[in-house]
Scaffold this active site. Structure first.
Site, short mmCIF file in Angstrom:
data_model
loop_
_atom_site.label_atom_id
_atom_site.label_comp_id
_atom_site.label_asym_id
_atom_site.label_seq_id
_atom_site.Cartn_x
_atom_site.Cartn_y
_atom_site.Cartn_z
N CYS A 137 29.53 42.34 42.30
CA CYS A 137 28.51 41.58 41.59
C CYS A 137 27.34 41.36 42.56
O CYS A 137 27.30 41.96 43.63
CB CYS A 137 29.06 40.26 41.06
SG CYS A 137 29.72 39.15 42.35
N THR A 138 26.41 40.50 42.22
CA THR A 138 25.20 40.36 43.02
C THR A 138 25.48 39.84 44.42
O THR A 138 25.07 40.43 45.42
CB THR A 138 24.20 39.42 42.32
OG1 THR A 138 23.98 39.88 40.99
CG2 THR A 138 22.88 39.37 43.07
#
EC number: 1.14.-.-
Length: 324
Positions: free
Chosen positions: A178-179
């Site tokens: 994810c980020t």
């Protein structure tokens, strides 16, 4: 001399006995600093995005690391030209990233460093799972990643059921990203509960990969929940070719805008020519609406927050705009 600013992305899973006291201490410390932020604190820990004048950002990082609960916190730092949030926001949020179900945070997939991740990508052995929302991966993702068509993080538990039916959890190794890492912290227990035996998560997320490896196997830009909206993952390699398309003419574009129709306000991708031609609207119907705000090209594609996509639902994680 021009002032220099930092953008910080960070989270830390830890027991916080009195989150409301922690929130009050944060607000008091930050009130006179040249900073802006969106920070959520709960009994689970802290999840923050922050921008500030470099000396003030350094003060905050030092202050937070000196707190007993957060001494091991890691900050991911980008260099920016100005603050990227409208104000200082520090709030209580029961779920640091709203998955919508209880998870056992003691059960975690193996963290692997960005370099290990890069090496495993080249083995081409694992299912590469993007656990971000569809509007995020649309402008950037790892090569050959599985990209679930999901609009909120709350949909991912149901997706885990689907994934377990589509592939054998016993024999399918999964690499998830994810980020900045926090969504993997919360989602990896779900995959493990579904029987997946070999699950890895990218330590520090895409941000850390960009800072330590570079562009590598990444395609496009990284969606971020602040005024920038899209950034190259490697600051030394800013000229990144778009992988997405303008919704009007299908030319390559990675620029998101909020529709100028106040009753719509949806995020949409648009090229520079079409955004002016359509006066900031996502479609012909919206351009004919009686509640179209005047398109101001001087704002660039800075989010219009009054009814931003990230504020659609109080019950979704997208309301926080603080997913990393």
């Amino acid at each position: 001399m021009e002032k220099k600013y930092y953008a910080l992305a960070y989270y830390y899973i830890t027991r916080v006995d009195n989150p409301h006291e922690e929130i009050a201490l944060h607000k008091k410390f930050l009130e006179d600093l040249d900073v802006s932020c969106r920070i959520y604190i709960s009994e689970q820990g802290i999840n923050g995005q922050f921008s500030g004048y470099e000396p003030h950002a350094e003060l905050y990082m030092q202050w937070l690391k000196e707190r007993p609960n957060f001494s091991k916190i890691k900050f991911k730092i980008h260099h920016i030209k100005e603050n990227i949030f409208p104000r200082i926001t520090v709030k209580y949020r029961k779920e640091l990233a709203a998955l919508g179900c209880e998870v056992d945070l003691s059960k975690q997939a193996k963290h692997i460093s960005p370099q290990e991740w890069h090496e495993k990508l080249q083995e081409n052995r694992c299912l590469i799972l993007d656990v971000r929302n569809n509007y995020e991966w649309k402008i950037g993702h790892f090569d050959n990643a599985t990209l679930p068509d999901i609009q909120t993080f709350r949909e991912f538990p149901e997706y885990a059921e689907k994934l377990a039916q589509e592939c054998d959890p016993e024999t399918t190794p999964v690499m998830m990203y994810c980020t900045g890492g926090i969504r993997c912290e919360l989602y990896s227990p779900v995959l493990l509960e579904k029987g997946f035996k070999e699950v890895y998560q990218l330590d520090g997320g895409v941000i850390a990969y960009g800072q330590q490896v570079g562009t590598g196997k990444w395609l496009g830009k990284l969606f971020v929940f602040d005024d920038r909206l899209a950034i190259p993952i490697d600051e030394s390699d800013p000229d990144v070719a778009p992988i997405a398309e303008c919704c009007h003419c299908q030319t390559p574009s990675d620029a998101y805008y909020n529709c100028a129709n106040t009753d719509c306000n949806a995020l949409f991708l648009c090229c520079d020519e079409c955004i002016h031609q359509h006066q900031g609207c996502c479609g012909e119907e919206c351009s004919q609406s009686p509640r179209v705000r005047k398109f101001d090209s001087s704002r660039g594609n800075k989010p219009f927050r009054r009814a931003h996509l990230c504020e659609i639902s109080e019950n979704s994680e997208s309301a926080s705009c603080c997913l990393i």
